[in-house]
Design an enzyme around this catalytic site. Structure first.
Site, PDB file in Angstrom:
ATOM      1  N   LYS A 183      -7.152  17.315   0.017  1.00  0.00           N
ATOM      2  CA  LYS A 183      -6.275  16.804  -1.227  1.00  0.00           C
ATOM      3  C   LYS A 183      -6.534  15.571  -1.526  1.00  0.00           C
ATOM      4  CE  LYS A 183      -2.264  18.870   0.330  1.00  0.00           C
ATOM      5  NZ  LYS A 183      -0.725  19.201  -0.121  1.00  0.00           N
ATOM      6  N   THR A 201      -5.173  -2.904  14.995  1.00  0.00           N
ATOM      7  CA  THR A 201      -4.605  -3.902  14.007  1.00  0.00           C
ATOM      8  C   THR A 201      -3.669  -3.494  13.141  1.00  0.00           C
ATOM      9  OG1 THR A 201      -6.583  -3.667  12.641  1.00  0.00           O
ATOM     10  CG2 THR A 201      -6.639  -5.392  14.255  1.00  0.00           C
ATOM     11  N   GLU A 207       4.299  11.902  10.815  1.00  0.00           N
ATOM     12  CA  GLU A 207       3.530  13.154  10.780  1.00  0.00           C
ATOM     13  C   GLU A 207       3.011  13.880  11.872  1.00  0.00           C
ATOM     14  OE1 GLU A 207       3.114  14.447   7.831  1.00  0.00           O
ATOM     15  OE2 GLU A 207       3.297  13.179   6.289  1.00  0.00           O
ATOM     16  N   HIS A 209       8.502  17.748   3.376  1.00  0.00           N
ATOM     17  CA  HIS A 209       7.667  17.334   2.202  1.00  0.00           C
ATOM     18  C   HIS A 209       8.695  18.170   0.912  1.00  0.00           C
ATOM     19  CE1 HIS A 209       4.949  16.093   4.914  1.00  0.00           C
ATOM     20  NE2 HIS A 209       4.266  15.437   4.145  1.00  0.00           N
ATOM     21  N   PHE A 231      -9.269   1.484  15.044  1.00  0.00           N
ATOM     22  CA  PHE A 231      -8.955   0.653  13.805  1.00  0.00           C
ATOM     23  C   PHE A 231      -7.223   0.281  13.911  1.00  0.00           C
ATOM     24  CE2 PHE A 231     -12.550   2.461  11.590  1.00  0.00           C
ATOM     25  CZ  PHE A 231     -13.065   1.099  11.108  1.00  0.00           C
ATOM     26  N   LEU A 232      -6.627   1.254  14.939  1.00  0.00           N
ATOM     27  CA  LEU A 232      -5.261   1.232  14.914  1.00  0.00           C
ATOM     28  C   LEU A 232      -4.605   0.141  15.637  1.00  0.00           C
ATOM     29  CD1 LEU A 232      -4.532   5.037  15.687  1.00  0.00           C
ATOM     30  CD2 LEU A 232      -4.718   4.044  13.451  1.00  0.00           C
ATOM     31  N   LYS A 241       4.695  11.618  -7.462  1.00  0.00           N
ATOM     32  CA  LYS A 241       3.779  11.580  -6.366  1.00  0.00           C
ATOM     33  C   LYS A 241       2.406  12.496  -6.800  1.00  0.00           C
ATOM     34  CE  LYS A 241       3.480  10.809  -2.354  1.00  0.00           C
ATOM     35  NZ  LYS A 241       2.833   9.758  -1.782  1.00  0.00           N
ATOM     36  N   VAL A 255      -3.967   5.888   1.011  1.00  0.00           N
ATOM     37  CA  VAL A 255      -3.879   5.312  -0.208  1.00  0.00           C
ATOM     38  C   VAL A 255      -5.599   5.500  -0.856  1.00  0.00           C
ATOM     39  CG1 VAL A 255      -3.850   3.474  -1.963  1.00  0.00           C
ATOM     40  CG2 VAL A 255      -1.731   4.431  -0.503  1.00  0.00           C
ATOM     41  N   ASP A 308     -10.079  -0.720   2.147  1.00  0.00           N
ATOM     42  CA  ASP A 308      -8.921  -1.281   2.182  1.00  0.00           C
ATOM     43  C   ASP A 308      -9.027  -2.951   2.212  1.00  0.00           C
ATOM     44  OD1 ASP A 308      -5.831  -0.313   3.399  1.00  0.00           O
ATOM     45  OD2 ASP A 308      -6.322  -2.629   3.429  1.00  0.00           O
TER      46      ASP A 308
HETATM   47  N1  LIG Z   1      -4.151  13.614   1.159  1.00  0.00           N
HETATM   48  C1  LIG Z   1      -3.416  14.157   1.920  1.00  0.00           C
HETATM   49  O1  LIG Z   1      -3.400  15.262   2.427  1.00  0.00           O
HETATM   50  C2  LIG Z   1      -2.290  13.255   2.424  1.00  0.00           C
HETATM   51  C3  LIG Z   1      -1.562  13.563   3.444  1.00  0.00           C
HETATM   52  C4  LIG Z   1      -0.669  12.744   3.932  1.00  0.00           C
HETATM   53  C5  LIG Z   1      -0.313  11.347   3.290  1.00  0.00           C
HETATM   54  N2  LIG Z   1      -1.157  11.211   2.079  1.00  0.00           N
HETATM   55  C6  LIG Z   1      -1.044   9.894   1.515  1.00  0.00           C
HETATM   56  O2  LIG Z   1      -1.249   8.930   2.234  1.00  0.00           O
HETATM   57  C7  LIG Z   1      -0.641   7.655   1.646  1.00  0.00           C
HETATM   58  C8  LIG Z   1      -0.133   6.900   2.738  1.00  0.00           C
HETATM   59  O3  LIG Z   1      -1.185   6.396   3.563  1.00  0.00           O
HETATM   60  P1  LIG Z   1      -0.812   5.153   4.400  1.00  0.00           P
HETATM   61  O4  LIG Z   1       0.442   5.600   5.348  1.00  0.00           O
HETATM   62  O5  LIG Z   1      -2.292   5.282   5.215  1.00  0.00           O
HETATM   63  O6  LIG Z   1      -0.635   3.859   3.761  1.00  0.00           O
HETATM   64  P2  LIG Z   1      -1.801   2.884   3.067  1.00  0.00           P
HETATM   65  O7  LIG Z   1      -2.988   3.258   2.837  1.00  0.00           O
HETATM   66  O8  LIG Z   1      -0.988   2.244   1.985  1.00  0.00           O
HETATM   67  O9  LIG Z   1      -2.109   2.018   4.250  1.00  0.00           O
HETATM   68  C9  LIG Z   1      -0.752   1.252   4.765  1.00  0.00           C
HETATM   69  C10 LIG Z   1      -0.987  -0.304   5.281  1.00  0.00           C
HETATM   70  O10 LIG Z   1      -1.588  -0.508   6.138  1.00  0.00           O
HETATM   71  C11 LIG Z   1      -2.936  -1.373   5.903  1.00  0.00           C
HETATM   72  N3  LIG Z   1      -4.206  -0.805   6.870  1.00  0.00           N
HETATM   73  C12 LIG Z   1      -4.725  -0.026   6.750  1.00  0.00           C
HETATM   74  N4  LIG Z   1      -5.411   0.187   7.699  1.00  0.00           N
HETATM   75  C13 LIG Z   1      -5.173  -0.964   8.521  1.00  0.00           C
HETATM   76  C14 LIG Z   1      -5.739  -1.239   9.844  1.00  0.00           C
HETATM   77  N5  LIG Z   1      -6.701  -0.674  10.302  1.00  0.00           N
HETATM   78  N6  LIG Z   1      -5.331  -2.793  10.187  1.00  0.00           N
HETATM   79  C15 LIG Z   1      -4.549  -3.310   9.499  1.00  0.00           C
HETATM   80  N7  LIG Z   1      -3.836  -2.901   8.304  1.00  0.00           N
HETATM   81  C16 LIG Z   1      -4.305  -1.706   7.764  1.00  0.00           C
HETATM   82  C17 LIG Z   1      -3.024  -1.103   4.378  1.00  0.00           C
HETATM   83  O11 LIG Z   1      -3.763  -2.278   3.596  1.00  0.00           O
HETATM   84  C18 LIG Z   1      -1.651  -1.053   3.902  1.00  0.00           C
HETATM   85  O12 LIG Z   1      -0.977  -2.464   3.867  1.00  0.00           O
HETATM   86  C19 LIG Z   1       0.409   8.185   0.790  1.00  0.00           C
HETATM   87  O13 LIG Z   1       0.154   8.077  -0.720  1.00  0.00           O
HETATM   88  C20 LIG Z   1       0.563   9.755   1.019  1.00  0.00           C
HETATM   89  O14 LIG Z   1       0.781  10.597  -0.209  1.00  0.00           O
HETATM   90  C21 LIG Z   1      -2.128  12.068   1.603  1.00  0.00           C
END
Ligand SMILES: NC(=O)c1ccc[n+]([C@@H]2O[C@H](COP(=O)([O-])OP(=O)(O)OC[C@H]3O[C@@H](n4cnc5c(N)ncnc54)[C@H](O)[C@@H]3O)[C@@H](O)[C@H]2O)c1
Length: 396
Positions: free
Chosen positions: A152, A182, A194, A259, A179-180, A161, A116, A51
């Site tokens: 998934k 920042t 969630e 969901h 990591f959290l 989606k 993502v 990322d």
């Molecule tokens: N596969 C699955 O079972 C499943 C389950 C739940 C959600 N999802 C998917 O997850 C996605 C959402 O994920 P998300 O909320 O992590 O969003 P994301 O991946 O877009 O990250 C959110 C933001 O945080 C930033 N970021 C990430 N890590 C960071 C860190 N340690 N410090 C600073 N910034 C950081 C990213 O650059 C981004 O701007 C959705 O598309 C959803 O559909 C999938």
């Protein structure tokens, strides 16, 4: 000739096994967690998708880690955000992989980022040479408790989606909560939604812990021991639910709470909602429907709403269109093989599945949520979230 065999059946049981472990100092060159591979000796090359924001914080440490371990790493930065969970970003990852071919078995792809990144890279890894191993390193709370730990993968397609994707287990998931530190507040709260989901429909103890300590955990970005306990319970709860039904043979899934309406909300460009923010609205509408149908008591409904207030989760009913929610329900009905199978809470820690939600149910729930927010004189979305809470909500 009459004995020529004319029909065949192929059957195989495909075992799934992968590890998930809490860890720290992941980029300390002496920490082998990122490099060890199952069975065969690890190769010397790694394709690492990171990322972009995580790379800004940890890029130098990641480079040093691979250099010191004598690994040739191709670092591919990926822009996160829902818009980038797209065919074009998938193609970019696959094209980069094409210029840095890795061994098929002992050079796993590494995905470091939020949902993502792990969803998109998981999909790429599952179609590259029809499937190569990968390691997930979630860096958002959403990834930590949900996106990175299941099987998934996927990308969005045609404004739907996760329309393209696969069931493809990672080989390992490394859970480093540092990591959290920042992670921006909005994204932290996005993941809390969630955790709240599991608490409402499955885990009464987790719900109580959130009532007592949730606000504090958010303030310290989930860095202390009570936060670790909440994270561990959440991961454990999610896996207990996912593991017996990894490939969704059973379509009535507790973890689908929140969901049903949320996919449409999340893909609605004007609403500008994150995944967890959309799930939160869905959970509240579902809880109201459950209460109106006498499936959930008034006191449990109040407990859910007051925890949302305590945690200061961003919430808005702006732009909520019952018809759009109904369309989402119909779409989910296809996904659930023609039956609504919509999870509704029946108490704190339990739920049931219903198959006869009507537009009238949705209308009533939207009206209730809208009034509830208005009565408290606040409508707080993520944009004005901090400002409103500095002033403090009126009423409770
Ligand atoms: N596969 C699955 O079972 C499943 C389950 C739940 C959600 N999802 C998917 O997850 C996605 C959402 O994920 P998300 O909320 O992590 O969003 P994301 O991946 O877009 O990250 C959110 C933001 O945080 C930033 N970021 C990430 N890590 C960071 C860190 N340690 N410090 C600073 N910034 C950081 C990213 O650059 C981004 O701007 C959705 O598309 C959803 O559909 C999938």
């Amino acid at each position: 000739l009459s004995q020529i065999k004319q029909s065949w059946q192929v059957r195989t049981a495909h075992p799934v096994s992968y590890d998930m472990v809490f860890c720290h100092d992941l980029f300390d060159p002496g920490n082998g967690a990122l490099l060890t591979t199952e069975g065969e000796q690890g190769g010397r090359r790694r394709f690492v998708v990171v990322d972009r924001n995580v790379l800004n914080h940890h890029g130098a440490a990641i480079d040093r880690y691979f250099q010191k371990n004598d690994i040739i790493a191709c670092i591919h930065p990926l822009e996160a955000g829902e818009d980038n969970k797209s065919p074009s970003q998938l193609k970019a990852v696959l094209s980069a992989l094409d210029t840095f071919p890795i061994n098929r078995r002992n050079e796993p792809i590494i995905a470091i980022g939020g949902g993502v990144v792990t969803d998109l890279v998981g999909f790429a890894a599952s179609i590259w040479r029809r499937g190569v191993p990968r390691i997930n390193v979630p860096t958002t709370l959403m990834g930590f408790v949900d996106a990175a730990i299941g099987v998934k993968t996927g990308i969005n397609f045609n404004r739907n989606k996760n329309r393209l994707g696969s069931f493809s287990p990672p080989d390992r998931v490394l859970l480093d909560s540092s990591f959290l530190q920042t992670l921006p507040k909005r994204h932290l709260l996005n993941g809390v939604a969630e955790i709240l989901k599991l608490a409402i429909v499955k885990e009464p103890d987790l719900f109580s812990l959130l009532e007592q300590h949730g606000r504090h955990c958010i303030e310290v970005h989930f860095q202390d021991s009570i936060s670790q306990a909440i994270l561990s319970m959440s991961v454990d709860s999610m896996l207990t639910e996912l593991a017996p039904n990894l490939f969704e043979t059973e379509l009535a899934r507790v973890v689908d709470f929140g969901h049903t309406f949320s996919p449409a909300l999340e893909m609605h460009a004007d609403m500008d909602l994150l995944h967890g923010e959309a799930v939160l609205i869905d959970m509240l509408l579902s809880s109201i429907i459950a209460w109106k149908r006498s499936l959930l008591s008034r006191s449990d409904l109040d407990r859910i709403f007051s925890l949302v207030l305590t945690l200061r989760l961003p919430l808005s009913s702006k732009g909520l269109q019952p018809n759009m929610l109904m369309q989402s329900l119909i779409e989910r009905q296809h996904h659930r093989n023609g039956v609504q199978r919509m999870p509704l809470p029946t108490g704190i820690g339990s739920c049931c599945f219903v198959k006869n939600i009507t537009l009238e149910d949705i209308n009533q729930a939207v009206t209730y949520l809208h009034r509830w927010l208005q009565d408290r004189h606040f409508e707080y979305g993520h944009q004005n979230h901090e400002r409103i809470f500095q002033r403090g909500p009126r009423g409770n």
